[in-house]
Design a protein around this motif. Structure first.
Motif, PDB file in Angstrom:
ATOM      1  N   ASP A  58       4.890  -4.653  -0.137  1.00 50.71           N
ATOM      2  CA  ASP A  58       4.649  -6.055  -0.504  1.00 50.71           C
ATOM      3  C   ASP A  58       5.493  -7.010   0.332  1.00 50.71           C
ATOM      4  N   ALA A  59       6.765  -6.697   0.498  1.00 52.47           N
ATOM      5  CA  ALA A  59       7.650  -7.566   1.286  1.00 52.47           C
ATOM      6  C   ALA A  59       7.228  -7.587   2.753  1.00 52.47           C
ATOM      7  N   SER A  60       6.860  -6.431   3.292  1.00 53.51           N
ATOM      8  CA  SER A  60       6.417  -6.353   4.682  1.00 53.51           C
ATOM      9  C   SER A  60       5.138  -7.170   4.892  1.00 53.51           C
ATOM     10  N   MET A  61       4.178  -7.034   3.967  1.00 56.23           N
ATOM     11  CA  MET A  61       2.931  -7.806   4.085  1.00 56.23           C
ATOM     12  C   MET A  61       3.188  -9.304   3.972  1.00 56.23           C
ATOM     13  N   THR A  62       4.004  -9.695   3.008  1.00 54.93           N
ATOM     14  CA  THR A  62       4.304 -11.118   2.808  1.00 54.93           C
ATOM     15  C   THR A  62       4.939 -11.723   4.047  1.00 54.93           C
ATOM     16  N   ALA A  63       5.743 -10.925   4.756  1.00 51.67           N
ATOM     17  CA  ALA A  63       6.393 -11.385   5.990  1.00 51.67           C
ATOM     18  C   ALA A  63       5.434 -11.350   7.188  1.00 51.67           C
ATOM     19  N   ASP A  64       4.184 -10.914   6.958  1.00 52.82           N
ATOM     20  CA  ASP A  64       3.167 -10.826   8.016  1.00 52.82           C
ATOM     21  C   ASP A  64       3.612  -9.857   9.105  1.00 52.82           C
ATOM     22  N   ASN A  65       4.130  -8.720   8.665  1.00 51.38           N
ATOM     23  CA  ASN A  65       4.666  -7.708   9.571  1.00 51.38           C
ATOM     24  C   ASN A  65       3.628  -6.636   9.885  1.00 51.38           C
ATOM     25  N   THR A  66       3.376  -6.422  11.149  1.00 51.25           N
ATOM     26  CA  THR A  66       2.518  -5.324  11.595  1.00 51.25           C
ATOM     27  C   THR A  66       3.357  -4.054  11.540  1.00 51.25           C
ATOM     28  N   SER A  67       2.885  -3.048  10.794  1.00 49.24           N
ATOM     29  CA  SER A  67       3.660  -1.827  10.607  1.00 49.24           C
ATOM     30  C   SER A  67       2.747  -0.617  10.510  1.00 49.24           C
ATOM     31  N   ALA A  68       3.363   0.564  10.531  1.00 51.04           N
ATOM     32  CA  ALA A  68       2.597   1.810  10.463  1.00 51.04           C
ATOM     33  C   ALA A  68       3.171   2.702   9.357  1.00 51.04           C
ATOM     34  N   PHE A  69       4.107   3.600   9.696  1.00 52.83           N
ATOM     35  CA  PHE A  69       4.631   4.545   8.711  1.00 52.83           C
ATOM     36  C   PHE A  69       5.281   3.835   7.539  1.00 52.83           C
ATOM     37  N   ASN A  70       4.926   4.313   6.331  1.00 51.04           N
ATOM     38  CA  ASN A  70       5.584   3.904   5.100  1.00 51.04           C
ATOM     39  C   ASN A  70       5.318   5.022   4.093  1.00 51.04           C
ATOM     40  N   CYS A  71       6.345   5.687   3.636  1.00 48.32           N
ATOM     41  CA  CYS A  71       6.187   6.802   2.703  1.00 48.32           C
ATOM     42  C   CYS A  71       5.857   6.238   1.322  1.00 48.32           C
ATOM     43  N   ARG A  72       4.551   6.055   1.096  1.00 44.95           N
ATOM     44  CA  ARG A  72       4.106   5.441  -0.163  1.00 44.95           C
ATOM     45  C   ARG A  72       2.745   5.992  -0.562  1.00 44.95           C
ATOM     46  N   ARG A  73       2.422   5.740  -1.799  1.00 47.93           N
ATOM     47  CA  ARG A  73       1.110   6.136  -2.327  1.00 47.93           C
ATOM     48  C   ARG A  73       0.159   4.940  -2.291  1.00 47.93           C
ATOM     49  N   VAL A  74      -1.137   5.230  -2.357  1.00 46.00           N
ATOM     50  CA  VAL A  74      -2.153   4.182  -2.458  1.00 46.00           C
ATOM     51  C   VAL A  74      -2.042   3.580  -3.854  1.00 46.00           C
ATOM     52  N   LYS A  75      -1.942   2.264  -3.941  1.00 49.98           N
ATOM     53  CA  LYS A  75      -1.742   1.605  -5.238  1.00 49.98           C
ATOM     54  C   LYS A  75      -2.881   1.872  -6.210  1.00 49.98           C
ATOM     55  N   THR A  76      -4.114   1.912  -5.711  1.00 50.09           N
ATOM     56  CA  THR A  76      -5.271   2.022  -6.595  1.00 50.09           C
ATOM     57  C   THR A  76      -5.579   3.447  -7.042  1.00 50.09           C
ATOM     58  N   SER A  77      -5.132   4.471  -6.292  1.00 51.71           N
ATOM     59  CA  SER A  77      -5.487   5.842  -6.651  1.00 51.71           C
ATOM     60  C   SER A  77      -4.284   6.742  -6.918  1.00 51.71           C
ATOM     61  N   GLY A  78      -3.126   6.397  -6.391  1.00 52.31           N
ATOM     62  CA  GLY A  78      -1.940   7.233  -6.556  1.00 52.31           C
ATOM     63  C   GLY A  78      -1.847   8.375  -5.555  1.00 52.31           C
ATOM     64  N   THR A  79      -2.865   8.538  -4.701  1.00 51.61           N
ATOM     65  CA  THR A  79      -2.790   9.567  -3.663  1.00 51.61           C
ATOM     66  C   THR A  79      -1.895   9.066  -2.531  1.00 51.61           C
ATOM     67  N   TRP A  80      -1.439   9.985  -1.690  1.00 53.93           N
ATOM     68  CA  TRP A  80      -0.602   9.578  -0.575  1.00 53.93           C
ATOM     69  C   TRP A  80      -1.410   8.746   0.403  1.00 53.93           C
ATOM     70  N   SER A  81      -0.854   7.642   0.799  1.00 51.32           N
ATOM     71  CA  SER A  81      -1.469   6.753   1.788  1.00 51.32           C
ATOM     72  C   SER A  81      -1.433   7.406   3.164  1.00 51.32           C
ATOM     73  N   GLN A  82      -2.377   7.055   4.027  1.00 45.46           N
ATOM     74  CA  GLN A  82      -2.344   7.505   5.411  1.00 45.46           C
ATOM     75  C   GLN A  82      -1.085   6.975   6.118  1.00 45.46           C
ATOM     76  N   HIS A  83      -0.514   5.889   5.598  1.00 42.74           N
ATOM     77  CA  HIS A  83       0.755   5.376   6.135  1.00 42.74           C
ATOM     78  C   HIS A  83       1.882   6.391   5.938  1.00 42.74           C
ATOM     79  N   ALA A  84       1.816   7.182   4.874  1.00 42.55           N
ATOM     80  CA  ALA A  84       2.852   8.176   4.596  1.00 42.55           C
ATOM     81  C   ALA A  84       2.875   9.290   5.638  1.00 42.55           C
ATOM     82  N   TYR A  85       1.801   9.423   6.389  1.00 46.68           N
ATOM     83  CA  TYR A  85       1.713  10.430   7.449  1.00 46.68           C
ATOM     84  C   TYR A  85       1.865   9.812   8.836  1.00 46.68           C
ATOM     85  N   GLY A  86       2.049   8.502   8.896  1.00 48.70           N
ATOM     86  CA  GLY A  86       2.146   7.813  10.185  1.00 48.70           C
ATOM     87  C   GLY A  86       0.810   7.746  10.902  1.00 48.70           C
ATOM     88  N   LEU A  87      -0.281   7.781  10.129  1.00 48.23           N
ATOM     89  CA  LEU A  87      -1.632   7.796  10.697  1.00 48.23           C
ATOM     90  C   LEU A  87      -2.430   6.550  10.345  1.00 48.23           C
TER      91      LEU A  87
END
Length: 166
Positions: free
Chosen positions: A63-92
């Motif tokens: 949320d903070a990264s998006m609000t700052a308008d930051n282009t980013s890739a890897f983030n070890c997090r889950r998808v908010k809507t499903s709880g599965t691992w986000s593709q960001h968690a794999y750096g993909l």
């Protein structure tokens, strides 16, 4: 995936101020060359990027990264809507200019993320940093076989590109 599978890429990009800047993305090592080729193309098209910093600058807060308008890739997090691992968690997966290219929830009156992106919901929109169907950004990612969240049928995630299209 192991932490050793990640690579930090330093790249030059055009800022919204019309000047070149250097930023960093953390991606899976298997896609490093592909990602560099995409951002070389975007640089050649003078596509503006607000900033490009690893999400740890924001203590891992998407949320903070998006609000700052930051282009980013890897983030070890889950998808908010499903709880599965986000593709960001794999750096993909990469999010490009989140304010100009928001995530729009599909339910009636759906929310927009980040909250400061409401002026960018309507598409197509011809403004700096905005991604539209078939434009240079979508085409560059398509050349490496990546999918775009702006083409999803339910929710729209205009900032999001990923290797598997999700």
């Amino acid at each position: 995936m192991q932490p050793g599978d990640l690579r930090m890429i330093s790249m030059t990009y055009w800022g919204f101020d019309g000047s070149p800047h250097t930023g960093e993305l953390v991606v899976n090592r298997s896609v490093t060359d592909q990602v560099v080729s995409v951002f070389k193309q975007l640089y050649g098209h003078r596509f503006p990027i607000r900033q490009m910093q690893p999400v740890d600058v924001y203590k891992g807060s998407d949320d903070a990264s998006m609000t700052a308008d930051n282009t980013s890739a890897f983030n070890c997090r889950r998808v908010k809507t499903s709880g599965t691992w986000s593709q960001h968690a794999y750096g993909l997966a990469i999010d490009v200019n989140p304010r100009e290219n928001p995530f729009i929830h599909p339910y009636p009156g759906g929310t927009v993320e980040p909250a400061n992106a409401k002026d960018y919901v309507r598409r197509p929109l011809e403004r700096p940093g905005v991604i539209n169907p078939g434009d240079d950004v979508v085409s560059a990612f398509k050349k490496i076989g990546w999918g775009w969240g702006g083409s999803w049928s339910s929710e729209k995630d205009y900032q999001h590109f990923s290797q598997n299209g999700r």
